[in-house]
Structures are given as structure tokens and as C-alpha cells.
Design a protein around this motif. Structure first.
Motif, PDB file in Angstrom:
ATOM      1  N   VAL A  75       0.863  -1.179   0.000  1.00 24.22           N
ATOM      2  CA  VAL A  75       0.000   0.000   0.000  1.00 24.22           C
ATOM      3  C   VAL A  75       0.898   1.226   0.000  1.00 24.22           C
ATOM      4  O   VAL A  75       1.830   1.315   0.795  1.00 24.22           O
ATOM      5  CB  VAL A  75      -0.934   0.011   1.237  1.00 24.22           C
ATOM      6  N   GLU A  76       0.633   2.152  -0.908  1.00 23.90           N
ATOM      7  CA  GLU A  76       1.405   3.383  -1.009  1.00 23.90           C
ATOM      8  C   GLU A  76       0.522   4.562  -0.638  1.00 23.90           C
ATOM      9  O   GLU A  76      -0.531   4.764  -1.244  1.00 23.90           O
ATOM     10  CB  GLU A  76       1.949   3.557  -2.423  1.00 23.90           C
ATOM     11  N   LEU A  77       0.950   5.316   0.359  1.00 22.16           N
ATOM     12  CA  LEU A  77       0.232   6.517   0.790  1.00 22.16           C
ATOM     13  C   LEU A  77       0.978   7.724   0.240  1.00 22.16           C
ATOM     14  O   LEU A  77       2.125   7.974   0.620  1.00 22.16           O
ATOM     15  CB  LEU A  77       0.174   6.583   2.314  1.00 22.16           C
ATOM     16  N   ALA A  78       0.345   8.460  -0.644  1.00 16.77           N
ATOM     17  CA  ALA A  78       0.988   9.621  -1.251  1.00 16.77           C
ATOM     18  C   ALA A  78       0.515  10.885  -0.540  1.00 16.77           C
ATOM     19  O   ALA A  78      -0.686  11.127  -0.401  1.00 16.77           O
ATOM     20  CB  ALA A  78       0.658   9.695  -2.732  1.00 16.77           C
ATOM     21  N   THR A  79       1.476  11.665  -0.073  1.00 17.16           N
ATOM     22  CA  THR A  79       1.195  12.984   0.483  1.00 17.16           C
ATOM     23  C   THR A  79       1.779  14.007  -0.491  1.00 17.16           C
ATOM     24  O   THR A  79       2.341  13.633  -1.522  1.00 17.16           O
ATOM     25  CB  THR A  79       1.828  13.142   1.875  1.00 17.16           C
ATOM     26  N   LEU A  80       1.682  15.269  -0.160  1.00 17.09           N
ATOM     27  CA  LEU A  80       2.235  16.280  -1.055  1.00 17.09           C
ATOM     28  C   LEU A  80       3.752  16.178  -1.168  1.00 17.09           C
ATOM     29  O   LEU A  80       4.323  16.467  -2.206  1.00 17.09           O
ATOM     30  CB  LEU A  80       1.849  17.683  -0.580  1.00 17.09           C
ATOM     31  N   GLY A  81       4.419  15.753  -0.115  1.00 13.38           N
ATOM     32  CA  GLY A  81       5.877  15.755  -0.123  1.00 13.38           C
ATOM     33  C   GLY A  81       6.528  14.411  -0.334  1.00 13.38           C
ATOM     34  O   GLY A  81       7.703  14.342  -0.667  1.00 13.38           O
ATOM     35  N   ASP A  82       5.800  13.307  -0.164  1.00 15.31           N
ATOM     36  CA  ASP A  82       6.465  12.010  -0.171  1.00 15.31           C
ATOM     37  C   ASP A  82       5.463  10.891  -0.456  1.00 15.31           C
ATOM     38  O   ASP A  82       4.254  11.098  -0.408  1.00 15.31           O
ATOM     39  CB  ASP A  82       7.112  11.771   1.195  1.00 15.31           C
ATOM     40  N   VAL A  83       5.994   9.720  -0.741  1.00 12.76           N
ATOM     41  CA  VAL A  83       5.183   8.518  -0.866  1.00 12.76           C
ATOM     42  C   VAL A  83       5.681   7.540   0.195  1.00 12.76           C
ATOM     43  O   VAL A  83       6.867   7.242   0.262  1.00 12.76           O
ATOM     44  CB  VAL A  83       5.303   7.884  -2.267  1.00 12.76           C
ATOM     45  N   HIS A  84       4.784   7.072   1.039  1.00 13.74           N
ATOM     46  CA  HIS A  84       5.125   6.158   2.125  1.00 13.74           C
ATOM     47  C   HIS A  84       4.636   4.766   1.759  1.00 13.74           C
ATOM     48  O   HIS A  84       3.456   4.572   1.463  1.00 13.74           O
ATOM     49  CB  HIS A  84       4.481   6.621   3.434  1.00 13.74           C
ATOM     50  N   ASP A  85       5.557   3.799   1.769  1.00 17.09           N
ATOM     51  CA  ASP A  85       5.220   2.422   1.421  1.00 17.09           C
ATOM     52  C   ASP A  85       4.908   1.620   2.670  1.00 17.09           C
ATOM     53  O   ASP A  85       5.623   1.688   3.664  1.00 17.09           O
ATOM     54  CB  ASP A  85       6.392   1.741   0.700  1.00 17.09           C
ATOM     55  N   ILE A  86       3.853   0.849   2.590  1.00 15.90           N
ATOM     56  CA  ILE A  86       3.509  -0.109   3.633  1.00 15.90           C
ATOM     57  C   ILE A  86       3.528  -1.462   2.941  1.00 15.90           C
ATOM     58  O   ILE A  86       2.593  -1.831   2.242  1.00 15.90           O
ATOM     59  CB  ILE A  86       2.141   0.204   4.261  1.00 15.90           C
ATOM     60  N   ASP A  87       4.621  -2.168   3.113  1.00 17.24           N
ATOM     61  CA  ASP A  87       4.867  -3.399   2.366  1.00 17.24           C
ATOM     62  C   ASP A  87       4.576  -4.623   3.227  1.00 17.24           C
ATOM     63  O   ASP A  87       4.765  -4.599   4.436  1.00 17.24           O
ATOM     64  CB  ASP A  87       6.332  -3.431   1.921  1.00 17.24           C
ATOM     65  N   GLY A  88       4.108  -5.684   2.591  1.00 14.62           N
ATOM     66  CA  GLY A  88       3.958  -6.959   3.272  1.00 14.62           C
ATOM     67  C   GLY A  88       2.608  -7.217   3.902  1.00 14.62           C
ATOM     68  O   GLY A  88       2.489  -8.108   4.734  1.00 14.62           O
ATOM     69  N   LEU A  89       1.580  -6.475   3.511  1.00 15.45           N
ATOM     70  CA  LEU A  89       0.253  -6.731   4.066  1.00 15.45           C
ATOM     71  C   LEU A  89      -0.447  -7.826   3.269  1.00 15.45           C
ATOM     72  O   LEU A  89      -0.313  -7.886   2.043  1.00 15.45           O
ATOM     73  CB  LEU A  89      -0.608  -5.464   4.025  1.00 15.45           C
ATOM     74  N   ASN A  90      -1.183  -8.686   3.963  1.00 15.65           N
ATOM     75  CA  ASN A  90      -1.957  -9.672   3.211  1.00 15.65           C
ATOM     76  C   ASN A  90      -3.135  -8.957   2.550  1.00 15.65           C
ATOM     77  O   ASN A  90      -3.437  -7.813   2.851  1.00 15.65           O
ATOM     78  CB  ASN A  90      -2.393 -10.851   4.084  1.00 15.65           C
ATOM     79  N   GLU A  91      -3.784  -9.650   1.647  1.00 18.55           N
ATOM     80  CA  GLU A  91      -4.797  -9.007   0.807  1.00 18.55           C
ATOM     81  C   GLU A  91      -5.959  -8.440   1.623  1.00 18.55           C
ATOM     82  O   GLU A  91      -6.411  -7.322   1.378  1.00 18.55           O
ATOM     83  CB  GLU A  91      -5.305 -10.006  -0.231  1.00 18.55           C
ATOM     84  N   GLU A  92      -6.429  -9.189   2.623  1.00 16.74           N
ATOM     85  CA  GLU A  92      -7.555  -8.711   3.448  1.00 16.74           C
ATOM     86  C   GLU A  92      -7.200  -7.416   4.170  1.00 16.74           C
ATOM     87  O   GLU A  92      -7.962  -6.451   4.147  1.00 16.74           O
ATOM     88  CB  GLU A  92      -7.920  -9.751   4.506  1.00 16.74           C
TER      89      GLU A  92
END
Length: 160
Positions: free
Chosen positions: A122-139
Motif C-alpha cells: 500500500v502506497e500513501l501519497a502525500t504532497l511531499g512524499d510517498v510512504h510504502d507499507i509493504d507486506g500486508l496480506n490481501e484482506e
């Protein structure tokens, strides 16, 4: 609400590490083979051998120990008004707090290896950066994304 990295992510990261290091080793072997065919640089083969030994040590740590350590020390939280990404490491521990009002978009990505393990980034994009949240299961990834996007709907309703 706390989200933990999926156990399946460890296998995913190990396979991706094998592929990445396999490509590096193939390039290193090719350069070594070219140097043996033409003796332009006599000492290059010795340097390549030392690089190969160093890469092997790094490979063992990064591919076998790294994913297990990441699994045990990465976590993600959704609170009422923010997302918290907590990553602990041997040298540096980071805790990133992202207010929901600063999130501009939420994207999910999956490569061909991650699809086999049902792992989503999951990638959370803000105005200044993109924060990755890696390794989550699909649910969890879908719930995570829907929960954040529902906050956008709440903000739109409040502005009317």
C-alpha cells in the motif's frame, strides 16, 4: 488498529532477494569471464573475487536474516486521525505519523511474486512524499485502503 506484516511476506522477500542477487552475480560472473578472455587488467579478476565474497556475506544477511527481522519489527497503525508506520532496525528506529488530512492518494501494487503469496504493498501519497507499507496480506491491505478512503468520504460530506 494495528496491522502486522504477513508471515507470507517473508517468503516473498526471500524470493525477490534471490532474484536480485542472482542478476548481480550473473553480471559479476560475465565481467569476470570477459576479463579472463582478455587480460587487459590483470588485477581485475582478484577484485571481482573479493567483491563476490563481500556480496555473498551481504546476500546471507540481506536475504535470509533481513526478511525475518523486518517481519518482527515492522508494524502499521491506523488511529482516528493518522496513520503510523513504525519500523525498528539495529541502528535506527523510525516512527512516521501521517495525518489522514495530508494523504492525497492511496495505491496498491503487487508484482508477479507477490501475487503468488497474496501480498500487497500500500502506497500513501502525500504532497511531499510517498510512504510504502509493504507486506500486508490481501484482506488487511483492502481494509486498510478502504478505511483511509472512507475518511476522504467523511471529509467530502463535512464540506457540503
Amino acid at each position: 488498529m494495528k496491522f502486522q506484516v504477513s508471515k507470507k511476506a517473508v517468503g516473498n522477500w526471500i524470493i525477490q532477494g534471490f532474484i536480485a542477487f542472482g542478476i548481480v552475480y550473473l553480471i559479476l560472473f560475465f565481467v569476470y569471464w570477459l576479463n579472463e578472455k582478455s587480460t587487459i587488467w590483470i588485477h581485475l579478476s582478484l577484485i571481482i573475487k573479493y567483491i563476490g565474497i563481500g556480496l555473498t556475506l551481504f546476500f546471507v544477511v540481506d536475504v535470509f536474516i533481513g526478511p525475518i527481522y523486518r517481519y518482527m519489527n515492522w508494524s502499521y497503525f491506523i488511529e482516528k486521525d493518522r496513520v503510523i508506520i513504525a519500523k525498528k532496525s539495529v541502528i535506527i528506529s523510525t516512527k512516521t505519523e501521517i495525518p489522514l488530512c495530508n494523504i492525497r492518494s492511496v495505491n496498491t501494487t503487487q508484482n508477479f511474486i507477490s501475487k503468488k503469496f497474496n501480498i500487497i504493498k500500500v502506497e500513501l501519497a502525500t504532497l511531499g512524499d510517498v510512504h510504502d507499507i509493504d507486506g500486508l496480506n490481501e484482506e488487511n491491505a483492502i481494509f486498510f485502503k478502504d478505511h483511509i478512503l472512507s475518511r476522504f468520504g467523511d471529509k467530502a460530506d463535512e464540506s457540503k
